[in-house]
Design an enzyme around this catalytic site. Structure first.
Site, PDB file in Angstrom:
ATOM      1  N   ASP A 132       0.835  -1.207   0.000  1.00 35.82           N
ATOM      2  CA  ASP A 132       0.000   0.000   0.000  1.00 35.82           C
ATOM      3  C   ASP A 132       0.871   1.258   0.000  1.00 35.82           C
ATOM      4  O   ASP A 132       2.001   1.243   0.492  1.00 35.82           O
ATOM      5  CB  ASP A 132      -0.866   0.041   1.270  1.00 35.82           C
ATOM      6  N   ARG A 182      -0.750  -0.601  -8.925  1.00 37.57           N
ATOM      7  CA  ARG A 182      -2.105  -0.131  -8.602  1.00 37.57           C
ATOM      8  C   ARG A 182      -2.087   1.402  -8.622  1.00 37.57           C
ATOM      9  O   ARG A 182      -1.299   2.019  -7.916  1.00 37.57           O
ATOM     10  CB  ARG A 182      -2.499  -0.609  -7.206  1.00 37.57           C
TER      11      ARG A 182
HETATM   12  P1  FDA Z   1     -13.699   9.571  -5.802  1.00 36.72           P
HETATM   13  O1  FDA Z   1     -13.372   9.728  -4.357  1.00 36.72           O
HETATM   14  O2  FDA Z   1     -13.736  10.809  -6.641  1.00 36.72           O
HETATM   15  O3  FDA Z   1     -15.051   8.776  -5.916  1.00 36.72           O
HETATM   16  C1  FDA Z   1     -15.727   8.571  -7.139  1.00 36.72           C
HETATM   17  C2  FDA Z   1     -17.103   8.018  -6.846  1.00 36.72           C
HETATM   18  O4  FDA Z   1     -16.989   6.731  -6.241  1.00 36.72           O
HETATM   19  C3  FDA Z   1     -17.887   8.837  -5.831  1.00 36.72           C
HETATM   20  O5  FDA Z   1     -18.592   9.878  -6.460  1.00 36.72           O
HETATM   21  C4  FDA Z   1     -18.819   7.794  -5.236  1.00 36.72           C
HETATM   22  O6  FDA Z   1     -19.868   7.531  -6.106  1.00 36.72           O
HETATM   23  C5  FDA Z   1     -17.940   6.577  -5.211  1.00 36.72           C
HETATM   24  N1  FDA Z   1     -17.235   6.450  -3.919  1.00 36.72           N
HETATM   25  C6  FDA Z   1     -15.924   6.679  -3.685  1.00 36.72           C
HETATM   26  N2  FDA Z   1     -15.616   6.432  -2.398  1.00 36.72           N
HETATM   27  C7  FDA Z   1     -16.762   6.036  -1.804  1.00 36.72           C
HETATM   28  C8  FDA Z   1     -17.087   5.608  -0.491  1.00 36.72           C
HETATM   29  N3  FDA Z   1     -16.167   5.554   0.471  1.00 36.72           N
HETATM   30  N4  FDA Z   1     -18.378   5.276  -0.220  1.00 36.72           N
HETATM   31  C9  FDA Z   1     -19.294   5.283  -1.206  1.00 36.72           C
HETATM   32  N5  FDA Z   1     -19.042   5.663  -2.470  1.00 36.72           N
HETATM   33  C10 FDA Z   1     -17.798   6.042  -2.782  1.00 36.72           C
HETATM   34  N6  FDA Z   1      -5.191   5.246  -1.213  1.00 36.72           N
HETATM   35  C11 FDA Z   1      -3.915   5.432  -0.775  1.00 36.72           C
HETATM   36  O7  FDA Z   1      -3.542   6.563  -0.467  1.00 36.72           O
HETATM   37  N7  FDA Z   1      -3.062   4.379  -0.662  1.00 36.72           N
HETATM   38  C12 FDA Z   1      -3.429   3.113  -1.019  1.00 36.72           C
HETATM   39  O8  FDA Z   1      -2.631   2.181  -0.914  1.00 36.72           O
HETATM   40  C13 FDA Z   1      -4.753   2.897  -1.509  1.00 36.72           C
HETATM   41  N8  FDA Z   1      -5.189   1.675  -1.888  1.00 36.72           N
HETATM   42  C14 FDA Z   1      -6.416   1.542  -2.510  1.00 36.72           C
HETATM   43  C15 FDA Z   1      -6.798   0.321  -3.034  1.00 36.72           C
HETATM   44  C16 FDA Z   1      -7.982   0.216  -3.754  1.00 36.72           C
HETATM   45  C17 FDA Z   1      -8.352  -1.117  -4.345  1.00 36.72           C
HETATM   46  C18 FDA Z   1      -8.838   1.348  -3.914  1.00 36.72           C
HETATM   47  C19 FDA Z   1     -10.107   1.269  -4.696  1.00 36.72           C
HETATM   48  C20 FDA Z   1      -8.476   2.542  -3.333  1.00 36.72           C
HETATM   49  C21 FDA Z   1      -7.283   2.652  -2.630  1.00 36.72           C
HETATM   50  N9  FDA Z   1      -6.911   3.860  -2.052  1.00 36.72           N
HETATM   51  C22 FDA Z   1      -5.617   4.018  -1.582  1.00 36.72           C
HETATM   52  C23 FDA Z   1      -7.918   4.948  -1.867  1.00 36.72           C
HETATM   53  C24 FDA Z   1      -7.898   5.954  -2.992  1.00 36.72           C
HETATM   54  O9  FDA Z   1      -6.708   6.690  -2.975  1.00 36.72           O
HETATM   55  C25 FDA Z   1      -9.086   6.914  -2.866  1.00 36.72           C
HETATM   56  O10 FDA Z   1      -9.002   7.630  -1.666  1.00 36.72           O
HETATM   57  C26 FDA Z   1     -10.454   6.239  -2.930  1.00 36.72           C
HETATM   58  O11 FDA Z   1     -10.450   5.142  -3.803  1.00 36.72           O
HETATM   59  C27 FDA Z   1     -11.528   7.210  -3.428  1.00 36.72           C
HETATM   60  O12 FDA Z   1     -11.192   7.682  -4.713  1.00 36.72           O
HETATM   61  P2  FDA Z   1     -11.966   7.294  -6.080  1.00 36.72           P
HETATM   62  O13 FDA Z   1     -10.923   7.033  -7.096  1.00 36.72           O
HETATM   63  O14 FDA Z   1     -12.891   6.192  -5.847  1.00 36.72           O
HETATM   64  O15 FDA Z   1     -12.662   8.614  -6.533  1.00 36.72           O
END
Ligand code: FDA
Length: 306
Positions: A132, A182
């Protein structure tokens, strides 16, 4: 302000007890976290695997300041990897690992040694480890450890955060044959000097990074729930002639499950990031902080206790 409210709540032991005991909020915990024990992690992993999904299991352990806690984290990973193998859940289930949980900050040599033993156990179990990404002060150390581990365990995965200004360069370095990367937006609050601050700038950076990874020789793992970015990733895969086995999507357990099912039904590899362990509370608060609608859900759940 809303986000910082949730993040402040992450430090409240009283709220943690309320959330764990209120009947409805228990359901919210279960939505995002497999449970406290490895038994529960295995049970949920099996359910996800039966639904055609793959999994990255993440242990939520204690904050690691001490060598004892670091050793306990290592032991937990070794035990769960052994159980995944016995249960026939590998390679569908891999593990995600935070080097801070192995004491990176206080003793990076020991953290490397422990990470090495976890990668070895994963290889013996026929699966992989992904490191991570944590806050930007740890990025160099984590990537150095990654490169060291990859000498012996080339399938060890990296995580890069699109909100960091350095990440395009890191993508270029890591877009090499066999390199599992990732790409996520980034979950830590970072200063302007090192990170893009607006959602638009983070998204634009994500797309630039995606272009580098998709056109490169590695194995991109597209970790986002953002519908626009998912669509762009599908587009780029077509542009760069990648078949569905040559990249994957990754989403968090409990977030957009219908999208997870849709992507899997479309033939994509979809990996669900599945946390379990005692320290579920801080993780849950960070997930809730990511979406304004979650606030109302939580408030209703805690109120239902009365
Ligand atoms: P964004 O936050 O813009 O969300 C897009 C849409 O997704 C939202 O409008 C909503 O519809 C939906 N959504 C997102 N989060 C939601 C929630 N919690 N509840 C409900 N709906 C939600 N970060 C990091 O710093 N280090 C790491 O190692 C990792 N590892 C990691 C693994 C995996 C498999 C994922 C999916 C994410 C991570 N992250 C992470 C977290 C990442 O950096 C980020 O904070 C979250 O994924 C939210 O960003 P989105 O890309 O989903 O976009």
């Amino acid at each position: 302000m809303f986000r910082s409210l949730f993040l402040a709540a992450a430090g409240s032991a009283r709220l943690e007890r309320m959330i764990e005991s209120a009947p409805v909020s228990k359901g919210i915990v279960r939505r995002f976290v497999a449970g406290r024990s490895a038994d529960e992690a295995l049970r949920v992993s099996r359910e996800l695997a039966d639904d055609g999904l793959t999994v990255s299991l993440d242990h939520l352990g204690g904050d690691t300041g001490t060598p004892e806690q670091a050793a306990a984290t290592r032991d937990e990973y070794l035990a769960v990897l052994g159980r995944l193998r016995e249960a026939g859940l590998t390679p569908a289930v891999e593990v995600s690992l935070k080097l801070s949980a192995l004491g990176q900050e206080t003793d990076d040599k020991l953290a490397y040694e422990y990470a090495h033993s976890i990668c070895k156990a994963a290889a013996e179990a026929g699966t992989t480890v992904t490191l991570d990404a944590e806050d930007h002060t740890t990025t160099d150390a984590t990537l150095e450890t990654l490169l060291e581990l990859r000498r012996e365990f080339p399938s060890t995965g990296a995580v890069l955060q699109a909100h960091l200004r350095r990440t395009e360069g890191d993508c270029r370095e890591l877009a090499t044959a066999g390199s599992r990367v990732r790409l996520c937006k980034g979950a830590y609050s970072e200063p302007e000097s090192v990170a893009f601050q607006s959602a638009l700038d983070v998204d634009k950076s994500y797309v630039r990074c995606l272009n580098i990874l998709m056109s490169g020789e590695g194995y991109p793992m597209v970790a986002t729930h953002d519908p626009r970015l998912i669509a762009i990733a599908e587009d780029r895969a077509r542009w760069f002639d990648r078949s569905t086995g040559e990249y994957e999507f990754q989403l968090l357990y409990g977030v957009r499950p219908e999208e997870q099912a849709r992507l899997a039904a479309g033939g994509h590899t979809v990996r669900v990031y599945l946390p379990y362990g005692d320290q579920w509370y801080g993780y849950l608060m960070r997930r809730l902080a990511e979406r304004p609608a979650n606030m109302a859900v939580l408030a209703r759940a805690v109120k239902s206790k009365k």
